[in-house]
Design a protein around this motif. Structure first.
Motif, PDB file in Angstrom:
ATOM      1  N   GLN A   1      32.263  21.756  16.128  1.00 31.99           N
ATOM      2  CA  GLN A   1      32.459  21.936  14.686  1.00 31.99           C
ATOM      3  C   GLN A   1      32.209  23.381  14.282  1.00 31.99           C
ATOM      4  O   GLN A   1      32.951  23.949  13.480  1.00 31.99           O
ATOM      5  CB  GLN A   1      31.539  20.994  13.888  1.00 31.99           C
ATOM      6  CG  GLN A   1      31.785  21.018  12.397  1.00 31.99           C
ATOM      7  CD  GLN A   1      33.206  20.634  12.028  1.00 31.99           C
ATOM      8  OE1 GLN A   1      33.776  19.697  12.584  1.00 31.99           O
ATOM      9  NE2 GLN A   1      33.800  21.364  11.105  1.00 31.99           N
ATOM     10  N   LYS A   2      31.178  23.985  14.842  1.00 28.20           N
ATOM     11  CA  LYS A   2      30.881  25.388  14.547  1.00 28.20           C
ATOM     12  C   LYS A   2      32.043  26.279  14.994  1.00 28.20           C
ATOM     13  O   LYS A   2      32.439  27.204  14.273  1.00 28.20           O
ATOM     14  CB  LYS A   2      29.590  25.808  15.250  1.00 28.20           C
ATOM     15  CG  LYS A   2      29.159  27.202  14.929  1.00 28.20           C
ATOM     16  CD  LYS A   2      27.840  27.529  15.607  1.00 28.20           C
ATOM     17  CE  LYS A   2      27.458  28.966  15.313  1.00 28.20           C
ATOM     18  NZ  LYS A   2      26.239  29.366  15.982  1.00 28.20           N
ATOM     19  N   SER A   3      32.595  26.008  16.172  1.00 28.01           N
ATOM     20  CA  SER A   3      33.730  26.775  16.685  1.00 28.01           C
ATOM     21  C   SER A   3      34.954  26.610  15.784  1.00 28.01           C
ATOM     22  O   SER A   3      35.651  27.584  15.488  1.00 28.01           O
ATOM     23  CB  SER A   3      34.058  26.323  18.105  1.00 28.01           C
ATOM     24  OG  SER A   3      35.205  26.976  18.567  1.00 28.01           O
ATOM     25  N   ARG A   4      35.211  25.390  15.319  1.00 24.43           N
ATOM     26  CA  ARG A   4      36.344  25.141  14.412  1.00 24.43           C
ATOM     27  C   ARG A   4      36.162  25.889  13.094  1.00 24.43           C
ATOM     28  O   ARG A   4      37.112  26.463  12.557  1.00 24.43           O
ATOM     29  CB  ARG A   4      36.475  23.641  14.135  1.00 24.43           C
ATOM     30  CG  ARG A   4      37.151  22.877  15.242  1.00 24.43           C
ATOM     31  CD  ARG A   4      37.419  21.431  14.817  1.00 24.43           C
ATOM     32  NE  ARG A   4      37.231  20.586  15.967  1.00 24.43           N
ATOM     33  CZ  ARG A   4      36.248  19.734  16.168  1.00 24.43           C
ATOM     34  NH1 ARG A   4      35.329  19.554  15.238  1.00 24.43           N
ATOM     35  NH2 ARG A   4      36.156  19.035  17.272  1.00 24.43           N
ATOM     36  N   ASP A   5      34.955  25.888  12.572  1.00 21.30           N
ATOM     37  CA  ASP A   5      34.677  26.582  11.313  1.00 21.30           C
ATOM     38  C   ASP A   5      34.897  28.091  11.448  1.00 21.30           C
ATOM     39  O   ASP A   5      35.429  28.736  10.540  1.00 21.30           O
ATOM     40  CB  ASP A   5      33.252  26.299  10.852  1.00 21.30           C
ATOM     41  CG  ASP A   5      33.056  24.858  10.403  1.00 21.30           C
ATOM     42  OD1 ASP A   5      34.061  24.166  10.135  1.00 21.30           O
ATOM     43  OD2 ASP A   5      31.884  24.417  10.331  1.00 21.30           O
ATOM     44  N   GLU A   6      34.478  28.659  12.574  1.00 23.42           N
ATOM     45  CA  GLU A   6      34.635  30.097  12.799  1.00 23.42           C
ATOM     46  C   GLU A   6      36.100  30.490  12.946  1.00 23.42           C
ATOM     47  O   GLU A   6      36.484  31.598  12.600  1.00 23.42           O
ATOM     48  CB  GLU A   6      33.870  30.523  14.055  1.00 23.42           C
ATOM     49  CG  GLU A   6      32.373  30.521  13.874  1.00 23.42           C
ATOM     50  CD  GLU A   6      31.635  30.855  15.179  1.00 23.42           C
ATOM     51  OE1 GLU A   6      32.295  31.003  16.222  1.00 23.42           O
ATOM     52  OE2 GLU A   6      30.399  30.940  15.127  1.00 23.42           O
ATOM     53  N   ASN A   7      36.928  29.606  13.452  1.00 22.98           N
ATOM     54  CA  ASN A   7      38.322  29.923  13.731  1.00 22.98           C
ATOM     55  C   ASN A   7      39.293  29.409  12.679  1.00 22.98           C
ATOM     56  O   ASN A   7      40.495  29.379  12.918  1.00 22.98           O
ATOM     57  CB  ASN A   7      38.714  29.386  15.115  1.00 22.98           C
ATOM     58  CG  ASN A   7      38.015  30.127  16.224  1.00 22.98           C
ATOM     59  OD1 ASN A   7      37.781  31.317  16.123  1.00 22.98           O
ATOM     60  ND2 ASN A   7      37.648  29.413  17.275  1.00 22.98           N
ATOM     61  N   LYS A   8      38.791  29.026  11.507  1.00 23.69           N
ATOM     62  CA  LYS A   8      39.682  28.516  10.454  1.00 23.69           C
ATOM     63  C   LYS A   8      40.724  29.539  10.030  1.00 23.69           C
ATOM     64  O   LYS A   8      41.862  29.201   9.759  1.00 23.69           O
ATOM     65  CB  LYS A   8      38.868  28.077   9.233  1.00 23.69           C
ATOM     66  CG  LYS A   8      38.313  26.693   9.359  1.00 23.69           C
ATOM     67  CD  LYS A   8      37.644  26.264   8.081  1.00 23.69           C
ATOM     68  CE  LYS A   8      37.086  24.859   8.256  1.00 23.69           C
ATOM     69  NZ  LYS A   8      36.355  24.417   7.085  1.00 23.69           N
ATOM     70  N   LYS A   9      40.338  30.807   9.956  1.00 22.59           N
ATOM     71  CA  LYS A   9      41.264  31.851   9.529  1.00 22.59           C
ATOM     72  C   LYS A   9      41.909  32.555  10.717  1.00 22.59           C
ATOM     73  O   LYS A   9      42.446  33.637  10.595  1.00 22.59           O
ATOM     74  CB  LYS A   9      40.531  32.876   8.671  1.00 22.59           C
ATOM     75  CG  LYS A   9      40.066  32.318   7.352  1.00 22.59           C
ATOM     76  CD  LYS A   9      39.408  33.372   6.514  1.00 22.59           C
ATOM     77  CE  LYS A   9      38.907  32.788   5.218  1.00 22.59           C
ATOM     78  NZ  LYS A   9      38.243  33.777   4.391  1.00 22.59           N
TER      79      LYS A   9
END
Length: 118
Positions: free
Chosen positions: A8-16
């Protein structure tokens, strides 16, 4: 931290987009604006030398192609300097702002058009 929290942390960091994608995007903008500025400079020089000619009418005001390209170049210098100063905190960017404001002032005072035959 368990596996789901890391994902989830990785997904949040790569949203943009990932870091490489953001860097390529930034570089493409830089290259695009450099080409735009170079094109405006070439058109300005060619119009000053009367290789190309043109007039732009905006209401009751008429601009030569030379004056319009200088206006756009100096405006670009101001925006470029301001964005670098605000985003990157580089004091050297203030030089671009100063050159832009001096150039615009000279343009509005008629300094550039005085010796221009056209």
């Amino acid at each position: 931290m368990n596996r789901e929290e890391l994902l989830q942390k990785s997904r949040d960091e790569n949203k943009k987009g990932d870091e490489r994608e953001r860097l390529l995007k930034y570089e493409s903008y830089s290259i695009s604006f450099a080409i735009l500025a170079a094109s405006l400079m070439i058109v300005s020089i060619l119009s000053y030398l009367n290789v190309i000619q043109g007039k732009i009418w905006m209401g009751a005001v008429t601009f030569s192609l030379y004056e319009l390209t200088l206006f756009l170049l100096f405006g670009y210098g101001i925006v470029f300097g301001l964005s670098r100063w605000v985003l990157l905190k580089r004091k050297g960017s203030l030089v671009w702002i100063l050159i832009g404001f001096v150039g615009l002032s000279m343009l509005f005072l008629g300094v550039y058009g005085a010796g221009h035959a056209g």
